[in-house]
Design a protein around this motif. Structure first.
Motif, mmCIF file in Angstrom:
data_model
loop_
_atom_site.group_PDB
_atom_site.id
_atom_site.type_symbol
_atom_site.label_atom_id
_atom_site.label_comp_id
_atom_site.label_asym_id
_atom_site.label_seq_id
_atom_site.Cartn_x
_atom_site.Cartn_y
_atom_site.Cartn_z
ATOM 1 N N TYR A 441 0.394 -1.560 1.177
ATOM 2 C CA TYR A 441 -0.045 -2.943 0.975
ATOM 3 C C TYR A 441 1.166 -3.854 0.847
ATOM 4 C CZ TYR A 441 -4.376 -0.531 -0.071
ATOM 5 O OH TYR A 441 -5.476 0.258 0.019
ATOM 6 N N CYS A 442 1.187 -4.848 1.704
ATOM 7 C CA CYS A 442 2.304 -5.783 1.685
ATOM 8 C C CYS A 442 1.751 -7.168 1.340
ATOM 9 C CB CYS A 442 2.965 -5.805 3.059
ATOM 10 S SG CYS A 442 4.131 -7.153 3.272
ATOM 11 N N ASP A 443 2.431 -7.876 0.435
ATOM 12 C CA ASP A 443 1.952 -9.208 0.046
ATOM 13 C C ASP A 443 1.864 -10.133 1.249
ATOM 14 O OD1 ASP A 443 1.560 -8.641 -2.538
ATOM 15 O OD2 ASP A 443 3.526 -9.326 -3.230
ATOM 16 N N LYS A 444 2.790 -9.928 2.166
ATOM 17 C CA LYS A 444 2.850 -10.829 3.308
ATOM 18 C C LYS A 444 1.926 -10.370 4.445
ATOM 19 C CE LYS A 444 6.693 -11.944 5.617
ATOM 20 N NZ LYS A 444 8.134 -11.582 5.687
ATOM 21 N N CYS A 445 1.976 -9.080 4.757
ATOM 22 C CA CYS A 445 1.275 -8.578 5.948
ATOM 23 C C CYS A 445 -0.061 -7.916 5.641
ATOM 24 C CB CYS A 445 2.140 -7.586 6.711
ATOM 25 S SG CYS A 445 3.839 -8.102 6.854
ATOM 26 N N GLY A 446 -0.383 -7.817 4.370
ATOM 27 C CA GLY A 446 -1.676 -7.217 4.027
ATOM 28 C C GLY A 446 -1.673 -5.706 4.203
ATOM 29 N N LYS A 483 8.641 0.221 1.436
ATOM 30 C CA LYS A 483 8.885 -0.974 2.257
ATOM 31 C C LYS A 483 7.721 -1.150 3.217
ATOM 32 C CE LYS A 483 13.063 -1.791 0.684
ATOM 33 N NZ LYS A 483 12.999 -2.552 -0.570
ATOM 34 N N CYS A 484 7.430 -2.378 3.520
ATOM 35 C CA CYS A 484 6.370 -2.653 4.484
ATOM 36 C C CYS A 484 6.828 -2.193 5.865
ATOM 37 C CB CYS A 484 6.046 -4.138 4.505
ATOM 38 S SG CYS A 484 4.975 -4.590 5.886
ATOM 39 N N PRO A 485 6.065 -1.385 6.520
ATOM 40 C CA PRO A 485 6.465 -0.903 7.846
ATOM 41 C C PRO A 485 6.517 -2.030 8.877
ATOM 42 C CG PRO A 485 4.319 0.012 7.196
ATOM 43 C CD PRO A 485 4.784 -0.843 6.073
ATOM 44 N N HIS A 486 5.920 -3.150 8.550
ATOM 45 C CA HIS A 486 5.859 -4.248 9.499
ATOM 46 C C HIS A 486 7.010 -5.239 9.297
ATOM 47 C CE1 HIS A 486 3.892 -7.920 11.357
ATOM 48 N NE2 HIS A 486 3.974 -7.035 12.335
ATOM 49 N N CYS A 487 7.208 -5.718 8.042
ATOM 50 C CA CYS A 487 8.232 -6.743 7.796
ATOM 51 C C CYS A 487 9.424 -6.216 7.021
ATOM 52 C CB CYS A 487 7.615 -7.933 7.078
ATOM 53 S SG CYS A 487 7.173 -7.568 5.367
ATOM 54 N N GLY A 488 9.333 -5.022 6.487
ATOM 55 C CA GLY A 488 10.462 -4.429 5.786
ATOM 56 C C GLY A 488 10.620 -4.887 4.352
#
Ligand code: ANZ
Ligand code: ZN
Length: 865
Positions: A441-446, A483-488
């Motif tokens: 779960y990423c705050d930015k990318c969901g 880490k977010c796999p999308h935005c790091g």
């Protein structure tokens, strides 16, 4: 004379079989027909008792049989190794679930071995190994990509003892299937698999499963619960809204006396707005929501509800209908609203009685002319004739259903719909010992999935597994923070683990390439080896495991990863072994046999009379039989033989201690007979073809007939109906006959030939059942080759064509004499002879024949009125 030293024999062959790699599979061998034989892999709970043994021994019999029939048999075994018991053991004893599991696996492997059950352990899998669950996570991602794995907040079943949510399938009568704790309903965010998308295919394809027991198919059908009905709109007075109900009985629309909404229905709260008692009613409504979803809908459960103060219009009659909120309507079926028809639905009836709502009959039983509301003791739910329904009165129910539905549709107040009882599969669990869900779960990318290259998401080893209601993984910041796999950017891992039924929904694919690190399974190998030809396991898996496996197989098929749509071609479900249990009502516990005075049947602690019951063998009832003791006393073969002899393997059977003694005696007699004859016939040269052409004395001919009939019966039973018990009893009878006619010490040439033929064949047909004694006798008869690598015998058609037989005639089960007649002879013909024979005719005069039981070529029992 050499004694039957089973311990020595069993030890010796165990060693040799392992040495010679008799049970190693060759998956690449395409010269023989393939046969994938699979026993449901067990949960490594610790020790197995005799009750468990049955399942695996049945599989082992087939394994050995098919192997001798020149099939390339693949029969692997593994461990359904994640799950609550290991975690609970960790909580109770402090042993890490991993160690607990490994210890149990070792113990159980040893037990398989002790029962003479062999698997090719080169193909072993354990679902808790990273190299396995990596691919369970891969499967999750595949489902996620296909839109079939999703997260949703909703009411879920919560077991406060296991501290986790449960799938609907794991709730039995409102209780946790594992600990029997009453289930609560909680609102939680959970992961689901969209099995409902496959409902129709899972239902329709049941038809293809010809090799499945009918009852299992019916259970699946009911579980999917496809229901054809109609949605009907009722306009709410003073509000420009409609309440839509789902019903399977549009024919009862004239009998509607209230509408009932589930407390969770989106209108429920709105309807209370402005109600002088709004606050009080809202409180009630919230109480309903907390009631157990499964109990709530049952007929017996206490009916609760209240009037909202609002009314709706019946679209057919124009009547004013009060709108109620009730506890027995649930939100996740149909539309979450029903039309209440007390006269024809039992729950509505009880509800109407309790709250004094009107009851209006609109269907009457065909045979009754006067059918009044005051006569009703319960709802009339059957079909009948329409009454009180204007122009529809007089129509039979099935016709009225269609006509009234057509009318409702024609005025735009309804449409046909289909509903399923099947719900999406809730797969997240708030427990440690399971596969981590590969989500971040990423705050930015969901919600972000863990990329396939980063699998497996390893389950951390060191963890405090105390149950808190949250996954223990939440406390491990090393695990959670990632880490977010999308935005790091910094992100957090999902901490729930997967339901263990996900692990077992695809394991049959993994067996073929258990060590492959690059892919979950090999497509070509899977397409060659699957579907599983014969699956064997407990009927307790009739719904869950089998439905999930079918779902996942269909999904993989849709993904073009395999080319078959059903995982299990044939299914066999074995019955359970039961045994008497003894409970002392005074000590309030189950007693071991040693704690009971068996003569007086009283408790040895307090003298109270014990309560006897036949129960499924289980530790909790203290009625399990310890295989180790039996092994020491009677050996493995006797144990196997008794388990197979107990009764039809698909039915429950009752364990009797002297049963195994009988089987042991049989093996001893078999041993003694064979050993006493082997030397005699060692130098006799013969073959079935040669004997076929001999002119034999009648008693030899008769014996030979029995021998070949036994081969035939055993072969056919192992191929088709798995009636191992009757196989064993015909082999026993065969030995009886052999002992009888070959009792003397010296034999003429023809007898020797027949004895040799007997020895040779009985050893072969006993091999699947009692492999050790068979292998030993095979060796003693001079064979250099393992009996397991020999060819299964064929029976001689010629031997089965005997010319005549002496048939016993019984009247009401009493022996009255025999008839000697030419063969073959059918029932009708034989009965004619009986009637014509004065020996029997006198009994039959003026009597009515109720039934005739004919055991071919052997016995006729005539049952008189
Ligand atoms: C009116 C009626 C009259 C009904 C009658 C039955 C008999 P199956 O066969 O399982 O699909 N129902 C519908 N939705 C419900 C819900 N959310 N909660 C509780 N009960 C619900 O059952 C369909 C029937 O179950 C429906 O037909 C409805 O009651 C009830 F003489 O509608 B019936
Ligand atoms: Zn991100």
């Amino acid at each position: 004379m050499i004694n039957y030293n089973f311990a020595e024999i069993e030890r010796k062959w165990h060693e040799k079989w392992l040495e010679q790699k008799i049970f190693n599979a060759n998956l690449e061998d395409k010269t023989k027909e393939k046969l994938y034989l699979l026993n449901m892999f067990p949960y490594p709970s610790g020790t197995l008792h005799i009750g468990h043994a049955r399942n695996y021994i049945i599989g082992d019999v087939l394994y050995k049989f098919f192997k001798m029939n020149n099939k390339n048999v693949f029969c692997p075994m593994g461990w359904d190794a994640f799950g609550l018991p290991a975690e609970n053991a960790a909580i109770n004893t402090g042993i890490h679930p991993k160690n607990f599991t490994q210890k149990n696996i070792n113990a159980m492997k040893k037990q398989f071995y002790d029962w003479g059950i062999y698997y090719d352990w080169n193909y072993e899998i354990a679902t808790c190994e990273p190299n396995y669950y990596k691919w369970t996570q891969w499967l999750f991602l595949k489902l996620y990509d296909a839109g079939l794995a999703y997260k949703k907040k909703g009411p879920v079943n919560w077991c406060s003892k296991c501290c986790t949510v449960l799938a609907n399938e794991q709730v039995i009568d409102g209780r946790c299937e594992r600990c029997e704790e009453k289930i609560q309903i909680k609102e939680l965010e959970q992961w689901y698999f969209k099995i409902t998308k496959y409902a129709d295919r899972l239902l329709d394809d049941l038809e293809l499963l010809e090799g499945w027991p009918e009852r299992v198919k019916i259970m699946q059908e009911n579980w999917i619960g496809k229901s054809y009905g109609i949605e009907i709109d009722f306009e709410i007075l003073d509000l420009k809204e409609k309440i839509t109900v789902f019903t399977t009985r549009p024919d009862t629309i004239f009998g509607v006396t209230f509408l009932a909404l589930a407390p969770e229905h989106s209108f429920s709260q709105r309807l209370l707005q402005g109600n002088p008692e709004e606050e009080k009613l809202l409180e009630k409504l919230n109480e309903f929501k907390l009631e157990n979803r499964f109990l709530r809908t049952s007929i017996e459960y206490e009916k609760k509800g209240f009037y909202t103060g609002k009314n709706a219009l019946n679209p057919v009659t124009g009547d004013l209908i009060p709108i109620w909120i009730v506890n027995y309507v649930v939100t996740d079926y149909g539309t979450g609203a029903i039309m209440g028809v007390p006269a024809h639905d039992q729950r509505d009836f009880l509800f109407a009685k309790k709250f004094s709502l009107p009851i209006k009959i609109v269907v009457k039983p065909p045979a009754i002319t006067l059918f009044k509301e005051t006569d009703l003791k319960e709802a009339f739910t059957g079909e009948g004739i329409q009454i009180n329904s204007f122009e529809f009165s007089g129509l039979p129910t099935s016709f009225a259903k269609r006509k009234i539905a057509d009318y409702i549709k024609s005025v735009g107040a309804g449409r046909n719909t289909v509903n399923y009882h099947l719900k999406d599969w809730l797969i997240s669990r708030q427990r440690y010992w399971g596969v981590p869900i590969p989500i971040v779960y990423c705050d930015k990318c969901g919600i972000q999935k863990v990329p396939e290259k980063d699998l497996p998401v390893l389950l951390p080893h060191t963890v405090n597994v105390k149950p808190t209601g949250q996954s223990p993984l939440i406390e491990l910041s090393d695990f959670v923070n990632t880490k977010c796999p999308h935005c790091g950017e910094n992100a957090k891992r999902e901490t729930d683990t997967m339901d263990t039924f996900v692990d077992s929904s695809w394991y049959f694919l993994r067996f073929l390439t258990p060590k492959d690190e690059n892919k979950p399974f090999d497509k070509n190998l899977a397409n060659y080896w699957l579907p599983v030809n014969q699956y064997i396991g407990g009927v307790e898996h009739a719904i869950l495991h089998l439905l999930y496996s079918r779902f996942i197989t269909k999904f993989l098929y849709d993904q073009d990863l395999i080319d078959f749509e059903e995982p299990f071609q044939r299914l066999f479900t074995q019955g359970m072994i039961c045994k008497t249990s003894y409970r002392c009502p005074n000590c309030n516990k189950y007693l071991y046999e040693q704690e009971v005075n068996m003569e007086k049947k009283v408790c040895l602690h307090c003298g109270t009379a014990v309560v006897e019951n036949i129960d499924k063998m289980s530790k909790s009832k203290n009625n399990v039989v310890n295989p180790q003791k039996l092994k020491e006393k009677y050996g493995i073969d006797a144990q196997r033989l008794y388990i197979l002899f107990m009764g039809p393997p698909d039915k429950d059977a009752i364990w009797q201690d002297d049963g195994i003694v009988g089987c042991f005696r049989f093996l001893t007699r078999l041993w003694n007979f064979c050993i006493s004859k082997i030397d005699d016939v060692k130098n006799t040269k013969t073959s079935t073809v040669e004997i076929d052409n001999l002119k034999l004395e009648p008693h030899l001919r008769k014996f030979r007939y029995q021998l070949h009939l036994t081969i035939k019966k055993v072969t056919e039973s192992l191929l088709h109906d798995f009636k191992f018990n009757t196989c064993v009893s015909s082999i026993m009878e065969l030995l009886n006959s052999a002992e009888e006619i070959f009792s003397s010490d010296s034999h003429d040439e023809n007898s020797k030939k027949i004895i040799k033929e007997f020895l040779y064949n009985i050893v072969l047909i006993l091999t699947p059942f009692t492999p050790f004694i068979a292998e030993e006798l095979n060796g003693r008869m001079g064979s250099k080759e393992s009996v397991l690598e020999k060819q299964w015998p064929t029976y001689s058609e010629k031997a089965l064509k005997i010319e005549e037989a002496e048939i016993a005639i019984q009247l009401n089960g009493k022996f009255k004499g025999t008839i000697t007649t030419a063969l073959p002879i059918d029932k009708e013909k034989l009965f004619e002879y009986v009637k014509a024979n004065e020996k029997f005719a006198k009994y039959l005069q003026d009597k009515k024949v109720k039934d005739i039981i004919y055991v071919e070529n052997r016995l006729m029992n005539i049952v008189l009125e």
